[in-house]
Design a protein around this motif. Structure first.
Motif, PDB file in Angstrom:
ATOM      1  N   ASP A   1      41.549 105.037  26.146  1.00  0.00           N
ATOM      2  CA  ASP A   1      41.482 104.514  24.792  1.00  0.00           C
ATOM      3  C   ASP A   1      40.320 103.537  24.683  1.00  0.00           C
ATOM      4  O   ASP A   1      40.098 102.724  25.569  1.00  0.00           O
ATOM      5  N   TYR A   2      39.605 103.644  23.590  1.00  0.00           N
ATOM      6  CA  TYR A   2      38.526 102.701  23.320  1.00  0.00           C
ATOM      7  C   TYR A   2      39.143 101.453  22.706  1.00  0.00           C
ATOM      8  O   TYR A   2      39.863 101.526  21.716  1.00  0.00           O
ATOM      9  N   ILE A   3      38.910 100.319  23.302  1.00  0.00           N
ATOM     10  CA  ILE A   3      39.443  99.067  22.785  1.00  0.00           C
ATOM     11  C   ILE A   3      38.337  98.354  22.028  1.00  0.00           C
ATOM     12  O   ILE A   3      37.290  98.058  22.580  1.00  0.00           O
ATOM     13  N   MET A   4      38.599  98.115  20.765  1.00  0.00           N
ATOM     14  CA  MET A   4      37.626  97.482  19.899  1.00  0.00           C
ATOM     15  C   MET A   4      37.522  95.998  20.237  1.00  0.00           C
ATOM     16  O   MET A   4      38.510  95.329  20.472  1.00  0.00           O
ATOM     17  N   SER A   5      36.319  95.513  20.250  1.00  0.00           N
ATOM     18  CA  SER A   5      36.081  94.107  20.529  1.00  0.00           C
ATOM     19  C   SER A   5      35.380  93.475  19.328  1.00  0.00           C
ATOM     20  O   SER A   5      34.162  93.495  19.241  1.00  0.00           O
ATOM     21  N   ILE A   6      36.177  92.961  18.412  1.00  0.00           N
ATOM     22  CA  ILE A   6      35.642  92.337  17.202  1.00  0.00           C
ATOM     23  C   ILE A   6      35.509  90.840  17.436  1.00  0.00           C
ATOM     24  O   ILE A   6      36.398  90.204  17.989  1.00  0.00           O
TER      25      ILE A   6
ATOM     26  N   SER B   1      33.126  76.374   1.637  1.00  0.00           N
ATOM     27  CA  SER B   1      32.877  77.788   1.820  1.00  0.00           C
ATOM     28  C   SER B   1      32.489  78.054   3.274  1.00  0.00           C
ATOM     29  O   SER B   1      31.590  77.416   3.806  1.00  0.00           O
ATOM     30  N   LYS B   2      33.182  78.989   3.920  1.00  0.00           N
ATOM     31  CA  LYS B   2      32.895  79.364   5.304  1.00  0.00           C
ATOM     32  C   LYS B   2      32.549  80.847   5.331  1.00  0.00           C
ATOM     33  O   LYS B   2      33.341  81.678   4.904  1.00  0.00           O
ATOM     34  N   LEU B   3      31.368  81.149   5.825  1.00  0.00           N
ATOM     35  CA  LEU B   3      30.936  82.534   5.962  1.00  0.00           C
ATOM     36  C   LEU B   3      30.929  82.899   7.444  1.00  0.00           C
ATOM     37  O   LEU B   3      30.396  82.157   8.272  1.00  0.00           O
ATOM     38  N   PHE B   4      31.535  84.034   7.752  1.00  0.00           N
ATOM     39  CA  PHE B   4      31.605  84.502   9.128  1.00  0.00           C
ATOM     40  C   PHE B   4      31.021  85.910   9.235  1.00  0.00           C
ATOM     41  O   PHE B   4      31.317  86.776   8.416  1.00  0.00           O
ATOM     42  N   SER B   5      30.204  86.123  10.232  1.00  0.00           N
ATOM     43  CA  SER B   5      29.681  87.451  10.546  1.00  0.00           C
ATOM     44  C   SER B   5      30.716  88.176  11.395  1.00  0.00           C
ATOM     45  O   SER B   5      31.351  87.572  12.262  1.00  0.00           O
ATOM     46  N   ILE B   6      30.870  89.450  11.158  1.00  0.00           N
ATOM     47  CA  ILE B   6      31.787  90.277  11.945  1.00  0.00           C
ATOM     48  C   ILE B   6      30.943  91.162  12.858  1.00  0.00           C
ATOM     49  O   ILE B   6      30.109  91.938  12.376  1.00  0.00           O
ATOM     50  N   TYR B   7      31.154  91.010  14.148  1.00  0.00           N
ATOM     51  CA  TYR B   7      30.418  91.791  15.139  1.00  0.00           C
ATOM     52  C   TYR B   7      31.362  92.658  15.940  1.00  0.00           C
ATOM     53  O   TYR B   7      32.468  92.252  16.270  1.00  0.00           O
ATOM     54  N   GLU B   8      30.883  93.850  16.264  1.00  0.00           N
ATOM     55  CA  GLU B   8      31.535  94.705  17.248  1.00  0.00           C
ATOM     56  C   GLU B   8      30.525  94.792  18.372  1.00  0.00           C
ATOM     57  O   GLU B   8      29.432  95.348  18.195  1.00  0.00           O
ATOM     58  N   ASN B   9      30.851  94.162  19.480  1.00  0.00           N
ATOM     59  CA  ASN B   9      29.893  93.944  20.568  1.00  0.00           C
ATOM     60  C   ASN B   9      28.692  93.191  19.999  1.00  0.00           C
ATOM     61  O   ASN B   9      28.840  92.092  19.543  1.00  0.00           O
ATOM     62  N   HIS B  10      27.512  93.782  19.964  1.00  0.00           N
ATOM     63  CA  HIS B  10      26.321  93.082  19.468  1.00  0.00           C
ATOM     64  C   HIS B  10      25.836  93.627  18.126  1.00  0.00           C
ATOM     65  O   HIS B  10      24.704  93.373  17.730  1.00  0.00           O
ATOM     66  N   THR B  11      26.702  94.368  17.449  1.00  0.00           N
ATOM     67  CA  THR B  11      26.323  94.990  16.190  1.00  0.00           C
ATOM     68  C   THR B  11      27.028  94.312  15.022  1.00  0.00           C
ATOM     69  O   THR B  11      28.254  94.202  15.003  1.00  0.00           O
ATOM     70  N   LEU B  12      26.249  93.869  14.036  1.00  0.00           N
ATOM     71  CA  LEU B  12      26.795  93.284  12.817  1.00  0.00           C
ATOM     72  C   LEU B  12      27.403  94.405  11.990  1.00  0.00           C
ATOM     73  O   LEU B  12      26.712  95.367  11.637  1.00  0.00           O
TER      74      LEU B  12
END
Length: 152
Positions: free
Chosen positions: A7-12, A45-56
């Motif tokens: 299974d691929y485990i997502m790393s957010i 206001s808080k802005l957060f980037s969502i990354y999966e590994n090194h990809t935005l």
């Protein structure tokens, strides 16, 4: 012969948004009704980037509001996953991390949900029903419903 199914485990990861990430997110938003990340004047206001590994893959926007009684409320104002990354689980994982962030820092959580994504949010709310059992639903406008989760 043994077949092994891995299974691929997502790393957010959700991190504070950098100016470069904000520019990239605004580029993605330019094709949608929002056009760009809103400038909010009420609360913090808080802005957060969502990354999966090194990809935005998207961003989330949280508003923290101080109350007169020294408590704090949080609103999950916006969650946006770039179109190329939708329907892969990133949104659900990012929503859960954002909800956890708000609950660590606030007494109440507000989310106003547009009707066309109510099923997405219902799945997430069901995951939290035992952890945060107090849910109030009210109609906010003709096409949105406001959900309020309270620790009290």
């Amino acid at each position: 012969m043994i077949n092994i199914l891995a299974d691929y485990i997502m790393s957010i990861t959700i991190i504070d948004m950098s100016p470069l990430d904000r520019e990239r997110c605004n580029e993605e938003l330019s094709n949608f009704r929002w056009r760009e990340i809103d400038s909010i004047r009420l609360g913090e206001s808080k802005l957060f980037s969502i990354y999966e590994n090194h990809t935005l893959v998207g961003f989330t926007h949280v508003i923290l509001m101080d109350n007169y009684d020294d408590s704090k409320d949080g609103e999950l104002y916006k969650l946006f996953i770039f179109p190329n990354y939708r329907n892969k689980g990133y949104g659900k994982e990012a929503a859960k991390l954002t909800i956890d962030f708000i609950y660590k820092n606030c007494d109440e959580l507000y989310i106003e949900v547009v009707d066309d994504v109510v099923n997405f949010w219902s799945d997430i709310f069901n995951d939290y029903s035992e952890q945060y059992p107090f849910v109030i639903k009210e109609r906010a406008s003709s096409n949105t419903t406001k959900y309020i989760f309270s620790k009290n």
